[in-house]
Write an enzyme that holds these catalytic residues in place. Structure first.
Site, PDB file in Angstrom:
ATOM      1  N   HIS A  18       0.715  -1.326  -0.030  1.00  0.00           N
ATOM      2  CA  HIS A  18      -0.062  -0.277   0.211  1.00  0.00           C
ATOM      3  C   HIS A  18       1.336   1.461  -0.362  1.00  0.00           C
ATOM      4  CE1 HIS A  18      -4.058  -1.943   1.405  1.00  0.00           C
ATOM      5  NE2 HIS A  18      -3.093  -3.077   1.522  1.00  0.00           N
ATOM      6  N   ASP A 116      -6.758   4.882   3.000  1.00  0.00           N
ATOM      7  CA  ASP A 116      -6.960   3.865   2.393  1.00  0.00           C
ATOM      8  C   ASP A 116      -7.938   3.317   4.306  1.00  0.00           C
ATOM      9  OD1 ASP A 116      -4.748   2.634   3.629  1.00  0.00           O
ATOM     10  OD2 ASP A 116      -4.582   1.598   1.463  1.00  0.00           O
TER      11      ASP A 116
END
EC number: 2.4.1.-
Length: 447
Positions: A18, A116
């Site tokens: 990520h 996120d």
């Protein structure tokens, strides 16, 4: 009137899968004059700082990962936690960074916060006058599926039972993990839907050519703008060279003959499955290079080898747990086939390569990514699994042979389809258009 130069905060989940895509996007924003504050744990700074291509525009700010019961001492990233069942404790630690995160946001006053897993970021953004953008770095298909299953399995007025939650869907990953805890007092499903429902806009690391229908579905379901960044892969390093040991080893073999097999730095195979896969590579009689973490319960790769394996493949096979230059290896002319787990970042690298593709997905969105590549785009093949998801050496060998044998019709078909998609996706104008459009969407959001 000139467009506003933005100050964007990046706060990704504590996983390199990520953090690295968030940093690649940061580099693209910085190239066009925008300012980025990138918040990350201290140990990650050591690995990521060299990927910051615009240090005058991108500032790293470290944040303390709180100690949480059940979290291994010193763990700051999923890479520090081989046992995937303990990742819920890292999510708890992420949530407990909120006070320090708020202090940073109050101090620097950004225009936009991109995030996120930290589903509570929109509340912080509203408090300090910023806009929030949920950035999905996994496939839009997998995010869409989670929404579809929950909204369509049962009538909307009827709560789901445990049995309904555990129901499996043919050809799709088991979704019970969505309803397990992922942080203190919250499930993965609630975290995911909270992330997407509370933000001002959704951004997806994909393109319409590949996932347009899934992005449109998300926009419809969440009733908000879904903007696309494209895959945001790093530019190839000019003059990048492969480390000498690998370059010398690969150069021993004829063009397009070597199998390159990689499963990422965050996944650990069971020992018996690891052994079966390397025996499958051996069975092809082709040279191979495999990059993989030591199997579960093993300190080294070597201790997991089947008896006699090292001696039998010493002249044509290498298995390593070292970090390797994946993109540079994929560009080497001796490599002809890429056997991989089809994580989202790897999926894009595979699509943009010139190699034949064989997929062995392991979990989560990798299964859907594989279905997309093998069944929809038809650019590669998936290894057939047996009972319980077992990958046999025979099935692995069969899949590889199907794309590597010169007379294979399957190999010819997937190569032709792959070449078509690679030509489309490798257009520099296409990718720059996505970034330009994304930046305009951010600017419109803050006006």
């Amino acid at each position: 009137m000139s467009a506003k130069m933005l100050h964007v905060v990046m706060y990704p989940w504590f996983a390199y899968g990520h953090m690295i895509p968030f940093l690649h996007l940061s580099n693209k924003l910085a190239e066009t004059g925008h300012k980025v504050t990138y918040i990350l744990p201290p140990k990650a700074l050591t690995r990521l700082q060299n990927l910051n291509l615009n240090p005058t525009q991108i500032t790293f700010r470290t944040i303390t990962v709180p100690r949480v019961d059940g979290l291994p001492a010193g763990a700051e990233n999923v890479t520090d936690i081989p046992d995937i069942t303990l990742h819920t404790h890292l999510a708890t630690a992420l949530d407990r960074t909120r006070p320090e995160f708020e202090t940073i946001v109050e101090l620097i006053k950004p225009d936009v916060i991109m995030y996120d897993v930290a589903y509570w970021v929109p509340e912080v953004a509203v408090k300090y006058g910023a806009k929030s953008v949920a950035y999905s770095v996994v496939s839009a298909a997998s995010v869409s599926l989670s929404k579809t299953v929950v909204d369509r399995m049962t009538p909307l007025e009827k709560p789901m039972t445990e049995e309904e939650r555990k129901k499996k869907f043919a050809q799709y990953p088991h979704l019970i993990q969505l309803y397990g805890p992922f942080g203190e007092g919250i499930t993965m499903y609630d975290r995911l839907t909270g992330m997407l429902s509370k933000c001002d806009a959704i951004a997806c690391r994909t393109c319409r050519e590949i996932e347009g229908k899934y992005c449109q579905y998300l926009s419809t379901q969440y009733e908000k703008k879904v903007t696309l960044t494209g895959p945001v892969l790093p530019e190839p390093e000019v003059g990048a060279t492969l480390e000498a040991p690998w370059s010398e080893w690969l150069s021993r073999f004829k063009l397009g003959s070597v199998l390159f097999c990689a499963f990422g730095s965050q996944f650990y195979l069971d020992k018996d499955q690891f052994q079966e896969i390397i025996l499958g590579l051996e069975m092809t009689n082709l040279p191979f290079l495999m990059a993989v973490q030591p199997p579960k319960g093993c300190a080294t790769i070597e201790e997991a080898y089947p008896e006699g394996f090292a001696e039998r493949v010493k002249d044509r096979g290498v298995v390593t747990s070292q970090w390797v230059q994946q993109l540079v290896i994929l560009a080497h002319p001796a490599v002809g086939c890429f056997v991989n787990h089809c994580a989202f970042g790897t999926m894009w690298e595979a699509l943009l390569s010139e190699k034949q593709l064989v997929m062995i997905p392991q979990l989560g969105d990798q299964i859907l990514n594989t279905k997309m590549l093998a069944d929809e785009l038809k650019v590669g093949v998936e290894v057939e699994r047996g009972i319980g998801g077992w990958v046999s050496k025979e099935n692995l060998c069969k899949a590889i042979k199907s794309v590597m044998d010169e007379d294979s019709e399957i190999g010819k078909d997937v190569k032709q389809s792959h070449e078509k998609w690679r030509a489309t996706l490798s257009s520099k104008d296409l990718m720059s258009t996505y970034i330009d459009s994304f930046i305009k969407d951010l600017q419109a959001l803050v006006e």
